[in-house]
Design a protein around this motif. Structure first.
Motif, PDB file in Angstrom:
ATOM      1  N   LEU A 265       0.825  -1.212   0.000  1.00 43.25           N
ATOM      2  CA  LEU A 265       0.000   0.000   0.000  1.00 43.25           C
ATOM      3  C   LEU A 265       0.854   1.254   0.000  1.00 43.25           C
ATOM      4  CD1 LEU A 265      -0.680   1.843   2.810  1.00 43.25           C
ATOM      5  CD2 LEU A 265      -1.523  -0.357   3.523  1.00 43.25           C
ATOM      6  N   THR A 266       2.006   1.237   0.663  1.00 43.61           N
ATOM      7  CA  THR A 266       2.851   2.429   0.625  1.00 43.61           C
ATOM      8  C   THR A 266       3.436   2.645  -0.764  1.00 43.61           C
ATOM      9  OG1 THR A 266       4.750   1.189   1.483  1.00 43.61           O
ATOM     10  CG2 THR A 266       3.429   2.440   3.085  1.00 43.61           C
ATOM     11  N   GLN A 267       3.762   1.571  -1.454  1.00 48.55           N
ATOM     12  CA  GLN A 267       4.259   1.706  -2.829  1.00 48.55           C
ATOM     13  C   GLN A 267       3.152   2.257  -3.722  1.00 48.55           C
ATOM     14  OE1 GLN A 267       5.579  -1.946  -4.670  1.00 48.55           O
ATOM     15  NE2 GLN A 267       6.717  -0.850  -6.239  1.00 48.55           N
ATOM     16  N   ALA A 268       1.937   1.732  -3.584  1.00 49.32           N
ATOM     17  CA  ALA A 268       0.814   2.176  -4.406  1.00 49.32           C
ATOM     18  C   ALA A 268       0.456   3.637  -4.147  1.00 49.32           C
ATOM     19  CB  ALA A 268      -0.399   1.284  -4.159  1.00 49.32           C
ATOM     20  N   LEU A 269       0.579   4.085  -2.894  1.00 54.73           N
ATOM     21  CA  LEU A 269       0.249   5.468  -2.537  1.00 54.73           C
ATOM     22  C   LEU A 269       1.453   6.402  -2.645  1.00 54.73           C
ATOM     23  CD1 LEU A 269      -2.008   4.887   0.619  1.00 54.73           C
ATOM     24  CD2 LEU A 269      -2.732   5.256  -1.750  1.00 54.73           C
ATOM     25  N   ALA A 270       2.624   5.867  -3.021  1.00 51.91           N
ATOM     26  CA  ALA A 270       3.877   6.625  -3.164  1.00 51.91           C
ATOM     27  C   ALA A 270       4.314   7.245  -1.845  1.00 51.91           C
ATOM     28  CB  ALA A 270       3.767   7.692  -4.254  1.00 51.91           C
ATOM     29  N   LEU A 271       4.209   6.479  -0.752  1.00 50.37           N
ATOM     30  CA  LEU A 271       4.616   6.951   0.574  1.00 50.37           C
ATOM     31  C   LEU A 271       6.021   6.455   0.858  1.00 50.37           C
ATOM     32  CD1 LEU A 271       1.344   6.215   2.588  1.00 50.37           C
ATOM     33  CD2 LEU A 271       1.981   8.288   1.305  1.00 50.37           C
ATOM     34  N   THR A 272       6.883   7.362   1.291  1.00 49.37           N
ATOM     35  CA  THR A 272       8.275   7.046   1.597  1.00 49.37           C
ATOM     36  C   THR A 272       8.626   7.603   2.976  1.00 49.37           C
ATOM     37  OG1 THR A 272       9.194   9.090   0.724  1.00 49.37           O
ATOM     38  CG2 THR A 272       8.843   7.276  -0.869  1.00 49.37           C
ATOM     39  N   PRO A 273       9.749   7.151   3.559  1.00 45.35           N
ATOM     40  CA  PRO A 273      10.170   7.695   4.850  1.00 45.35           C
ATOM     41  C   PRO A 273      10.358   9.212   4.850  1.00 45.35           C
ATOM     42  CG  PRO A 273      11.306   5.645   4.449  1.00 45.35           C
ATOM     43  CD  PRO A 273      10.574   5.993   3.170  1.00 45.35           C
ATOM     44  N   ALA A 274      10.568   9.808   3.690  1.00 47.18           N
ATOM     45  CA  ALA A 274      10.712  11.264   3.618  1.00 47.18           C
ATOM     46  C   ALA A 274       9.449  11.982   4.086  1.00 47.18           C
ATOM     47  CB  ALA A 274      11.056  11.689   2.185  1.00 47.18           C
ATOM     48  N   LEU A 275       8.325  11.288   4.111  1.00 51.30           N
ATOM     49  CA  LEU A 275       7.059  11.890   4.539  1.00 51.30           C
ATOM     50  C   LEU A 275       6.810  11.758   6.036  1.00 51.30           C
ATOM     51  CD1 LEU A 275       4.802  10.767   1.549  1.00 51.30           C
ATOM     52  CD2 LEU A 275       5.900  12.979   1.927  1.00 51.30           C
ATOM     53  N   THR A 276       7.754  11.160   6.773  1.00 50.49           N
ATOM     54  CA  THR A 276       7.607  11.061   8.228  1.00 50.49           C
ATOM     55  C   THR A 276       7.415  12.450   8.814  1.00 50.49           C
ATOM     56  OG1 THR A 276       8.788   9.000   8.515  1.00 50.49           O
ATOM     57  CG2 THR A 276       8.845  10.502  10.367  1.00 50.49           C
ATOM     58  N   GLY A 277       6.440  12.558   9.702  1.00 46.35           N
ATOM     59  CA  GLY A 277       6.122  13.835  10.332  1.00 46.35           C
ATOM     60  C   GLY A 277       5.026  14.599   9.624  1.00 46.35           C
ATOM     61  N   THR A 278       4.587  14.125   8.450  1.00 49.03           N
ATOM     62  CA  THR A 278       3.525  14.807   7.709  1.00 49.03           C
ATOM     63  C   THR A 278       2.261  14.889   8.557  1.00 49.03           C
ATOM     64  OG1 THR A 278       4.390  14.080   5.568  1.00 49.03           O
ATOM     65  CG2 THR A 278       2.063  14.718   5.643  1.00 49.03           C
ATOM     66  N   ASP A 279       1.711  16.085   8.668  1.00 47.94           N
ATOM     67  CA  ASP A 279       0.472  16.311   9.399  1.00 47.94           C
ATOM     68  C   ASP A 279      -0.693  15.788   8.564  1.00 47.94           C
ATOM     69  OD1 ASP A 279      -1.763  17.323  10.750  1.00 47.94           O
ATOM     70  OD2 ASP A 279      -0.891  19.310  11.026  1.00 47.94           O
ATOM     71  N   LEU A 280      -1.504  14.932   9.150  1.00 49.96           N
ATOM     72  CA  LEU A 280      -2.625  14.328   8.427  1.00 49.96           C
ATOM     73  C   LEU A 280      -3.787  15.300   8.228  1.00 49.96           C
ATOM     74  CD1 LEU A 280      -2.601  10.738   9.963  1.00 49.96           C
ATOM     75  CD2 LEU A 280      -1.502  11.566   7.873  1.00 49.96           C
ATOM     76  N   GLN A 281      -3.597  16.568   8.571  1.00 49.26           N
ATOM     77  CA  GLN A 281      -4.594  17.599   8.284  1.00 49.26           C
ATOM     78  C   GLN A 281      -4.279  18.325   6.977  1.00 49.26           C
ATOM     79  OE1 GLN A 281      -7.418  18.008  10.352  1.00 49.26           O
ATOM     80  NE2 GLN A 281      -6.480  16.093  10.995  1.00 49.26           N
ATOM     81  N   GLY A 282      -3.173  17.979   6.339  1.00 51.42           N
ATOM     82  CA  GLY A 282      -2.755  18.665   5.121  1.00 51.42           C
ATOM     83  C   GLY A 282      -3.363  18.056   3.871  1.00 51.42           C
ATOM     84  N   ASP A 283      -2.796  18.433   2.726  1.00 53.55           N
ATOM     85  CA  ASP A 283      -3.301  17.974   1.430  1.00 53.55           C
ATOM     86  C   ASP A 283      -2.369  16.995   0.746  1.00 53.55           C
ATOM     87  OD1 ASP A 283      -5.609  19.535   1.617  1.00 53.55           O
ATOM     88  OD2 ASP A 283      -4.528  21.307   0.915  1.00 53.55           O
ATOM     89  N   LEU A 284      -1.368  16.491   1.457  1.00 57.82           N
ATOM     90  CA  LEU A 284      -0.444  15.507   0.910  1.00 57.82           C
ATOM     91  C   LEU A 284      -0.845  14.091   1.307  1.00 57.82           C
ATOM     92  CD1 LEU A 284       2.205  14.879  -0.581  1.00 57.82           C
ATOM     93  CD2 LEU A 284       3.397  15.250   1.575  1.00 57.82           C
ATOM     94  N   LEU A 285      -1.244  13.916   2.560  1.00 61.34           N
ATOM     95  CA  LEU A 285      -1.627  12.620   3.108  1.00 61.34           C
ATOM     96  C   LEU A 285      -2.675  12.867   4.181  1.00 61.34           C
ATOM     97  CD1 LEU A 285      -1.084   9.525   3.366  1.00 61.34           C
ATOM     98  CD2 LEU A 285       0.790  10.110   4.930  1.00 61.34           C
ATOM     99  N   TRP A 286      -3.835  12.211   4.064  1.00 62.63           N
ATOM    100  CA  TRP A 286      -4.902  12.446   5.028  1.00 62.63           C
ATOM    101  C   TRP A 286      -5.852  11.254   5.079  1.00 62.63           C
ATOM    102  CZ3 TRP A 286      -4.770  14.477   0.175  1.00 62.63           C
ATOM    103  CH2 TRP A 286      -5.885  14.319  -0.634  1.00 62.63           C
ATOM    104  N   ILE A 287      -6.705  11.250   6.122  1.00 61.83           N
ATOM    105  CA  ILE A 287      -7.710  10.201   6.301  1.00 61.83           C
ATOM    106  C   ILE A 287      -9.062  10.865   6.476  1.00 61.83           C
ATOM    107  CG2 ILE A 287      -8.475   8.258   7.726  1.00 61.83           C
ATOM    108  CD1 ILE A 287      -5.534   7.748   8.380  1.00 61.83           C
ATOM    109  N   GLU A 288     -10.053  10.343   5.753  1.00 59.43           N
ATOM    110  CA  GLU A 288     -11.404  10.891   5.793  1.00 59.43           C
ATOM    111  C   GLU A 288     -12.380   9.906   6.415  1.00 59.43           C
ATOM    112  OE1 GLU A 288     -12.788  11.994   1.913  1.00 59.43           O
ATOM    113  OE2 GLU A 288     -11.150  13.438   1.599  1.00 59.43           O
ATOM    114  N   ASP A 289     -13.397  10.461   7.056  1.00 59.64           N
ATOM    115  CA  ASP A 289     -14.544   9.696   7.516  1.00 59.64           C
ATOM    116  C   ASP A 289     -15.641   9.926   6.492  1.00 59.64           C
ATOM    117  OD1 ASP A 289     -16.762   8.573   8.719  1.00 59.64           O
ATOM    118  OD2 ASP A 289     -16.404   9.503  10.667  1.00 59.64           O
ATOM    119  N   GLN A 290     -16.019   8.876   5.786  1.00 58.15           N
ATOM    120  CA  GLN A 290     -17.066   8.993   4.782  1.00 58.15           C
ATOM    121  C   GLN A 290     -18.380   8.385   5.264  1.00 58.15           C
ATOM    122  OE1 GLN A 290     -15.603   7.875   0.881  1.00 58.15           O
ATOM    123  NE2 GLN A 290     -14.042   9.458   0.952  1.00 58.15           N
ATOM    124  N   GLY A 291     -18.508   8.299   6.586  1.00 60.82           N
ATOM    125  CA  GLY A 291     -19.781   7.906   7.186  1.00 60.82           C
ATOM    126  C   GLY A 291     -20.026   6.418   7.320  1.00 60.82           C
TER     127      GLY A 291
END
Length: 192
Positions: free
Chosen positions: A132-158
């Motif tokens: 999943l990290t390969q598919a989403l293009a997530l690397t260790p360089a993104l450590t510390g990314t705030d999940l409130q931003g527009d690079l990586l986030w999680i949504e509640d779709q009900g």
């Protein structure tokens, strides 16, 4: 709607891991939106969890993000090959995390397929933490990314996953941390 910081800052990583089932994770890397529904998680606690203590010793330089308040990404490599995506939880200084182990791919399927390789079957695109990290293009360089931003986030779709559709069991691959750590029932999976 993005999950608010308070969702991640609760003191129980096992409950947060369970509550993440059915939420949707997204990345927008190099302008390409990809994501899917979270279907497997695993909790790690700063209190009495030998596996996390051992992890902190091995990855001390990369683990600085764990000292921040919950709601940040913590990504690191294992076996010099696979990146794992964890979410820091709890308050600052309490190193709890939730590992996202698998998602159901829903957005940007062609992009994910290109990142994973044409020979990968669609049902295997995001079927494990390294996939999943390969598919989403997530690397260790993104450590510390705030999940409130527009690079990586999680949504509640009900969506709420009924208890009858959740399988809870021991965490995967923790034999190195001893029988107690390996037997904790902190892995959560859901099915449709």
């Amino acid at each position: 709607m993005k999950l608010p910081p308070e969702f991640y800052r609760r003191p129980d990583p096992v409950q947060i891991a369970r509550d993440l089932l059915g939420k949707h994770v997204f990345s927008r890397v190099e302008g390409q939106l990809t994501g899917g529904r979270i279907i497997e998680t695993e909790a790690y606690s700063h209190h009495g969890d030998n596996s996390l203590a051992m992890h902190l010793k091995r990855f001390s330089a990369a683990s600085r993000a764990l000292q921040e308040p919950g709601g940040r990404a913590y990504l690191y490599k294992v076996y010099q090959r696979h990146t794992l995506f964890n979410i820091c939880t709890n308050e600052a200084g309490k190193t709890d995390t939730v590992l996202i182990r698998a998602i159901e791919p829903l957005v940007g399927l062609e992009v994910m397929q290109a990142r994973r390789g044409a020979s990968i079957k669609p049902n295997r695109l995001t079927a494990g933490p390294g996939m999943l990290t390969q598919a989403l293009a997530l690397t260790p360089a993104l450590t510390g990314t705030d999940l409130q931003g527009d690079l990586l986030w999680i949504e509640d779709q009900g969506e709420t996953i009924p208890e009858s559709q959740i399988v809870t069991g021991p965490r995967i691959g923790l034999e190195y941390a001893g029988p107690e750590a390996a037997s904790l029932p902190w892995n959560h999976r859901c099915c449709r």
